[in-house]
Design an enzyme around this catalytic site. Structure first.
Site, PDB file in Angstrom:
ATOM      1  N   ARG A   9       5.157 -33.959  11.077  1.00  0.00           N
ATOM      2  CA  ARG A   9       4.565 -33.073  12.015  1.00  0.00           C
ATOM      3  C   ARG A   9       4.233 -31.728  11.305  1.00  0.00           C
ATOM      4  NH1 ARG A   9       9.616 -31.791  13.547  1.00  0.00           N
ATOM      5  NH2 ARG A   9      10.022 -29.870  14.588  1.00  0.00           N
ATOM      6  N   HIS A  10       5.100 -31.180  10.499  1.00  0.00           N
ATOM      7  CA  HIS A  10       4.935 -29.856   9.758  1.00  0.00           C
ATOM      8  C   HIS A  10       3.877 -30.048   8.759  1.00  0.00           C
ATOM      9  CE1 HIS A  10       7.969 -28.154  12.271  1.00  0.00           C
ATOM     10  NE2 HIS A  10       8.800 -28.611  11.546  1.00  0.00           N
ATOM     11  N   HIS A  17       8.894 -24.145   9.562  1.00  0.00           N
ATOM     12  CA  HIS A  17       7.649 -24.647  10.199  1.00  0.00           C
ATOM     13  C   HIS A  17       6.565 -24.613   9.368  1.00  0.00           C
ATOM     14  CE1 HIS A  17       9.705 -24.884  14.237  1.00  0.00           C
ATOM     15  NE2 HIS A  17      10.678 -25.202  13.484  1.00  0.00           N
ATOM     16  N   CYS A  21       3.082  -3.428   4.231  1.00  0.00           N
ATOM     17  CA  CYS A  21       2.228  -2.126   4.496  1.00  0.00           C
ATOM     18  C   CYS A  21       2.987  -1.399   5.502  1.00  0.00           C
ATOM     19  CB  CYS A  21       0.707  -2.419   4.734  1.00  0.00           C
ATOM     20  SG  CYS A  21       0.330  -3.421   6.311  1.00  0.00           S
ATOM     21  N   GLY A  22       2.197  -0.646   6.217  1.00  0.00           N
ATOM     22  CA  GLY A  22       2.894   0.370   7.302  1.00  0.00           C
ATOM     23  C   GLY A  22       3.426  -0.821   8.586  1.00  0.00           C
ATOM     24  N   THR A  23       2.464  -1.609   8.928  1.00  0.00           N
ATOM     25  CA  THR A  23       2.967  -2.623   9.800  1.00  0.00           C
ATOM     26  C   THR A  23       3.058  -3.886   9.459  1.00  0.00           C
ATOM     27  OG1 THR A  23       0.552  -3.171  10.417  1.00  0.00           O
ATOM     28  CG2 THR A  23       1.518  -1.384  11.679  1.00  0.00           C
ATOM     29  N   GLY A  24       2.588  -4.205   8.196  1.00  0.00           N
ATOM     30  CA  GLY A  24       2.514  -5.640   7.373  1.00  0.00           C
ATOM     31  C   GLY A  24       1.277  -6.490   8.055  1.00  0.00           C
ATOM     32  N   ILE A  25       0.734  -5.811   9.105  1.00  0.00           N
ATOM     33  CA  ILE A  25      -0.495  -6.564   9.771  1.00  0.00           C
ATOM     34  C   ILE A  25      -1.565  -6.756   8.791  1.00  0.00           C
ATOM     35  CG2 ILE A  25      -2.139  -6.680  11.577  1.00  0.00           C
ATOM     36  CD1 ILE A  25       0.180  -5.295  13.277  1.00  0.00           C
ATOM     37  N   GLY A  26      -1.934  -5.537   8.377  1.00  0.00           N
ATOM     38  CA  GLY A  26      -3.238  -5.595   7.584  1.00  0.00           C
ATOM     39  C   GLY A  26      -3.025  -6.403   6.258  1.00  0.00           C
ATOM     40  N   ASP A  71       0.901  -1.030  -0.002  1.00  0.00           N
ATOM     41  CA  ASP A  71      -0.063  -0.118  -0.106  1.00  0.00           C
ATOM     42  C   ASP A  71       0.800   1.443  -0.102  1.00  0.00           C
ATOM     43  OD1 ASP A  71       0.753   0.482   2.503  1.00  0.00           O
ATOM     44  OD2 ASP A  71      -1.095   0.313   3.444  1.00  0.00           O
ATOM     45  N   HIS A  72       0.371   2.449  -0.147  1.00  0.00           N
ATOM     46  CA  HIS A  72       1.137   3.515   0.315  1.00  0.00           C
ATOM     47  C   HIS A  72       2.323   3.585   1.273  1.00  0.00           C
ATOM     48  CE1 HIS A  72      -2.218   4.180   2.898  1.00  0.00           C
ATOM     49  NE2 HIS A  72      -1.789   5.059   3.503  1.00  0.00           N
TER      50      HIS A  72
HETATM   51  C1  RB5 Z   1      -1.917   2.708   6.505  1.00  0.00           C
HETATM   52  O1  RB5 Z   1      -1.942   4.114   7.071  1.00  0.00           O
HETATM   53  C2  RB5 Z   1      -1.847   1.656   7.497  1.00  0.00           C
HETATM   54  O2  RB5 Z   1      -2.929   1.504   8.138  1.00  0.00           O
HETATM   55  C3  RB5 Z   1      -1.551   0.595   6.756  1.00  0.00           C
HETATM   56  O3  RB5 Z   1      -0.403   0.532   6.024  1.00  0.00           O
HETATM   57  C4  RB5 Z   1      -1.264  -0.787   7.650  1.00  0.00           C
HETATM   58  O4  RB5 Z   1      -0.164  -0.500   8.467  1.00  0.00           O
HETATM   59  C5  RB5 Z   1      -2.575  -1.635   8.124  1.00  0.00           C
HETATM   60  O5  RB5 Z   1      -2.277  -2.710   8.659  1.00  0.00           O
END
Ligand code: RB5
Length: 145
Positions: free
Chosen positions: A136-137, A101, A68-73, A11-12
């Site tokens: 197992r894996h 794993h 992304c910013g955190t990689g989470i989303g 993303d941005h």
């Molecule tokens: C964008 O501002 C931010 O929310 C996105 O990059 C990401 O971190 C979401 O998980």
């Protein structure tokens, strides 16, 4: 399937890092399937996580990298595609273990959390570590669907 092709998207918040990753992959002779985004203008990470997930699931790329910013989303988004095992990694050890794993086929990175050397090491560990297999894996991965 093209094992030597890596699908890449961000993303941005991850756009600048995605451009740097293209150079790292290019150095290694890896073909990059760049699925966007193409600037730092605000976009929605689910669109880009899904694009990489679908490319990997369809065999257009052997593996994927999403940022992304955190990689989470974007990791959540990629993981909603059947057959995708996206791993959010914060260091080379987690990237190596995600391969050993979990046979992770997508690496997720947080551009706002990681420095350039850590990113480089994560990518190298992700690309260079084979899945060793083992009952197992394989059993546990099979339960992921
Ligand atoms: C964008 O501002 C931010 O929310 C996105 O990059 C990401 O971190 C979401 O998980």
């Amino acid at each position: 399937m093209s094992e030597e092709t890596v699908a890449l998207a961000a993303d941005h918040a991850g756009f600048a890092l995605k451009e740097e990753l293209k150079a790292q992959l290019d150095e290694r002779g890896i073909t990059v399937l760049d699925l966007g985004t193409d600037s730092d203008a605000s976009v929605d990470y689910p669109d880009f996580g899904r694009a990489v997930g679908e490319a990997v699931a369809a065999g257009k790329a052997g593996r994927g990298i999403v940022v992304c910013g955190t990689g989470i989303g974007i990791s959540i988004a990629a993981n909603r595609v059947a057959g995708v095992r996206a791993a959010l990694c914060l260091d080379a050890t987690s990237a190596r273990l995600a391969r050993e794993h979990n046979d992770a086929n997508v690496l997720a990175l947080g551009a706002r959390l990681l420095g350039p050397e850590v990113v480089r090491d994560c990518v190298s560990a992700f690309l260079d570590t084979p899945f060793p297999g083992g009952e197992r894996h394989e059993r546990r991965i099979g339960k992921l669907g």
